[in-house]
Design an enzyme around this catalytic site. Structure first.
Site, PDB file in Angstrom:
ATOM      1  N   ARG A  53       0.865  -1.181   0.000  1.00 50.17           N
ATOM      2  CA  ARG A  53       0.000   0.000   0.000  1.00 50.17           C
ATOM      3  C   ARG A  53       0.900   1.229   0.000  1.00 50.17           C
ATOM      4  NH1 ARG A  53       1.880   1.809   3.953  1.00 50.17           N
ATOM      5  NH2 ARG A  53       0.635   3.672   3.728  1.00 50.17           N
ATOM      6  N   GLY A  54       0.254   2.412  -0.047  1.00 49.90           N
ATOM      7  CA  GLY A  54       1.031   3.637  -0.183  1.00 49.90           C
ATOM      8  C   GLY A  54       1.154   3.931  -1.668  1.00 49.90           C
ATOM      9  N   ALA A  55       0.908   5.196  -2.020  1.00 51.12           N
ATOM     10  CA  ALA A  55       0.790   5.548  -3.440  1.00 51.12           C
ATOM     11  C   ALA A  55       2.015   5.136  -4.282  1.00 51.12           C
ATOM     12  CB  ALA A  55       0.500   7.038  -3.559  1.00 51.12           C
ATOM     13  N   ARG A  90      -6.908  -0.360  -7.190  1.00 51.38           N
ATOM     14  CA  ARG A  90      -7.296   0.677  -6.209  1.00 51.38           C
ATOM     15  C   ARG A  90      -7.488   1.973  -6.978  1.00 51.38           C
ATOM     16  NH1 ARG A  90      -4.148   1.311  -0.687  1.00 51.38           N
ATOM     17  NH2 ARG A  90      -6.110   2.290  -0.085  1.00 51.38           N
ATOM     18  N   GLN A 198      -2.739   2.548   9.953  1.00 48.13           N
ATOM     19  CA  GLN A 198      -1.412   2.557   9.304  1.00 48.13           C
ATOM     20  C   GLN A 198      -0.379   3.319  10.143  1.00 48.13           C
ATOM     21  OE1 GLN A 198      -4.290   3.163   7.748  1.00 48.13           O
ATOM     22  NE2 GLN A 198      -4.222   2.710   5.561  1.00 48.13           N
ATOM     23  N   ASP A 239      -1.717  11.028  -2.149  1.00 54.23           N
ATOM     24  CA  ASP A 239      -2.102  10.020  -3.150  1.00 54.23           C
ATOM     25  C   ASP A 239      -2.392  10.655  -4.502  1.00 54.23           C
ATOM     26  OD1 ASP A 239      -2.692   8.685  -0.456  1.00 54.23           O
ATOM     27  OD2 ASP A 239      -2.762   7.059  -1.917  1.00 54.23           O
ATOM     28  N   ASN A 249      -5.302  12.762   0.262  1.00 54.20           N
ATOM     29  CA  ASN A 249      -4.499  11.841   1.091  1.00 54.20           C
ATOM     30  C   ASN A 249      -5.431  11.110   2.053  1.00 54.20           C
ATOM     31  OD1 ASN A 249      -1.837  10.822   1.833  1.00 54.20           O
ATOM     32  ND2 ASN A 249      -2.096  11.916   3.767  1.00 54.20           N
ATOM     33  N   LYS A 250      -4.866  10.267   2.868  1.00 53.35           N
ATOM     34  CA  LYS A 250      -5.632   9.420   3.800  1.00 53.35           C
ATOM     35  C   LYS A 250      -6.686  10.206   4.568  1.00 53.35           C
ATOM     36  CE  LYS A 250      -5.449   5.906   4.154  1.00 53.35           C
ATOM     37  NZ  LYS A 250      -6.404   5.023   3.435  1.00 53.35           N
TER      38      LYS A 250
HETATM   39  O1  MRU Z   1      -4.685   3.444   2.023  1.00 55.37           O
HETATM   40  P1  MRU Z   1      -3.195   3.593   2.042  1.00 55.37           P
HETATM   41  O2  MRU Z   1      -2.564   3.027   3.271  1.00 55.37           O
HETATM   42  O3  MRU Z   1      -2.559   3.109   0.776  1.00 55.37           O
HETATM   43  O4  MRU Z   1      -3.001   5.153   2.099  1.00 55.37           O
HETATM   44  C1  MRU Z   1      -1.721   5.674   2.090  1.00 55.37           C
HETATM   45  C2  MRU Z   1      -1.678   7.132   2.275  1.00 55.37           C
HETATM   46  O5  MRU Z   1      -2.679   7.801   2.367  1.00 55.37           O
HETATM   47  C3  MRU Z   1      -0.328   7.737   2.254  1.00 55.37           C
HETATM   48  O6  MRU Z   1      -0.288   8.885   3.035  1.00 55.37           O
HETATM   49  C4  MRU Z   1      -0.006   8.131   0.801  1.00 55.37           C
HETATM   50  O7  MRU Z   1      -0.192   7.050  -0.048  1.00 55.37           O
HETATM   51  C5  MRU Z   1       1.321   8.660   0.668  1.00 55.37           C
HETATM   52  S1  MRU Z   1       2.490   7.364   0.638  1.00 55.37           S
HETATM   53  C6  MRU Z   1       4.061   7.885   0.518  1.00 55.37           C
END
Ligand code: MRU
Length: 353
Positions: A53-55, A90, A198, A239, A249-250
């Site tokens: 996970r993570g962009a 996703r 997370q 993201d 973002n999250k």
């Molecule tokens: O749902 P996730 O855990 O993939 O969400 C991740 C985030 O929101 C991070 O802050 C974002 O992807 C930046 S990652 C360097």
């Protein structure tokens, strides 16, 4: 990054390029588990169930999805299937479609017999470039933050934008690792980041491994901490960043940004340029905010006294689980990317650089 005495990346190709090794993030912080992905379907599942996970990381993982798929079928049809299935794994992080389109466009125009080799090369390059960009983000962020003239620099972060969200080093956490490496006394307030935690499970684990002082707080604590002068700045990843500086973002990021502005605390966003969506600007949102299963809210995973991982149910009411929000540009103090530090209203210029 080092875990114990061993250096890890979140994703790596096997030497014979027959599979890809990932750190299974659903097992952290309890267990460092390495999982082997052997086919496109494994990759899609790993992205959907958030083993990766993570962009930035899901983008690179998708590129490896092409490579694994090309190993068994290098046809145009197989390429089209990769493109469709990976983009749909996703919906919110633009890095995923960015990596998928870049890989597809490069492979579709070359002869079938050259596709296996090139697909692995492309994925490995994308992974290495991600690492290089994050090191630069760390350096630019460090140059900005080293001027904080304080005994301890208190930083608040949301979700996980550390090395686990990328191939290595992270985005929002990269400057923090660098500050620590250079001898600054840093302390990080880690938002737990409900519902998937997370922050609590991943960011806190990363910071513990690096021996950086940190404290986990509930997602609702940030306002109080800021008001009481316990936060010097907030830094998050992204993201999707719009040309006019909006930051997706999250979920919960927006609330932190509002609290930061209200309390005159800088709110920084760190992300590579691949997170900028050149088709996103103004009121027209051209992407989907991922809405995840309500069970993520209504259940909680943990470890029992015997060390087994258990899941408990918290209730049975209907629940609504949007996974991201969008912060308007006026809340963003600076955007930090591999090219430097920019005002949010200068995002358009970065793309043109
Ligand atoms: O749902 P996730 O855990 O993939 O969400 C991740 C985030 O929101 C991070 O802050 C974002 O992807 C930046 S990652 C360097």
């Amino acid at each position: 990054m080092l875990v114990g005495s061993k250096n890890y990346r979140t994703i790596e190709a096997s030497e014979d390029q027959s599979y890809v090794k990932i750190i299974d993030q659903t097992s952290l912080p309890f267990k460092l588990k390495i999982v082997h992905l052997k086919a496109l379907d494994d990759v899609i599942k790993a992205i959907k169930n958030m083993q990766v996970r993570g962009a930035p990381l899901i983008g690179v993982t998708a590129a490896y999805g092409f490579a694994l798929s090309m190993n068994s079928d290098s046809s145009d049809d197989a390429l089209r299937k990769c493109k469709k299935d990976l983009v749909n794994a996703r919906p919110t992080a633009v890095n995923l479609s960015w990596a998928v389109n870049k890989t597809y466009d490069a492979l579709i125009k070359i002869p079938i017999e050259e596709r296996i080799e090139l697909s692995w090369e492309l994925a490995n390059n994308l992974a290495n470039e991600d690492v290089d960009k994050n090191i630069l983000i760390g350096l630019h962020g460090y140059n900005l933050f080293k001027t904080y003239n304080k005994k301890t620099i208190n930083i608040l972060t949301h979700c996980n934008a550390g090395w686990l969200a990328t191939v290595d080093h992270g985005t929002a956490l990269s400057p923090i690792f660098k500050l620590f490496d250079e001898g600054f006394d840093v302390h990080v307030w880690v938002d737990e980041t409900r519902p998937r935690n997370q922050g609590l499970s991943l960011t806190a684990w990363e910071l513990s491994q690096y021996k950086i002082r940190h404290t986990v707080v509930t997602d609702n604590a940030g306002g109080l901490l800021m008001k009481e002068g316990l936060v010097d700045f907030v830094i998050v990843g992204a993201d999707r960043v719009a040309l006019d500086g909006q930051v997706c973002n999250k979920i919960g990021t927006y609330l932190k940004a509002i609290a930061a502005k209200e309390n005159k605390i800088p709110f920084y966003v760190a992300a590579p340029i691949s997170t900028i969506d050149i088709n996103f600007s103004g009121k027209s949102r051209n992407f989907e905010i991922e809405c995840r299963d309500s069970d993520e809210i209504m259940t909680m995973k943990g470890q029992d006294k015997s060390g087994s991982i258990v899941e408990v149910r918290l209730g049975n009411s209907p629940a609504y689980n949007p996974a991201f929000d969008v912060t308007p540009p006026e809340y963003v103090s600076k955007f930090i990317c591999e090219k430097g530090v920019f005002d949010a209203d200068k995002i358009r210029d970065i793309v043109d650089l």
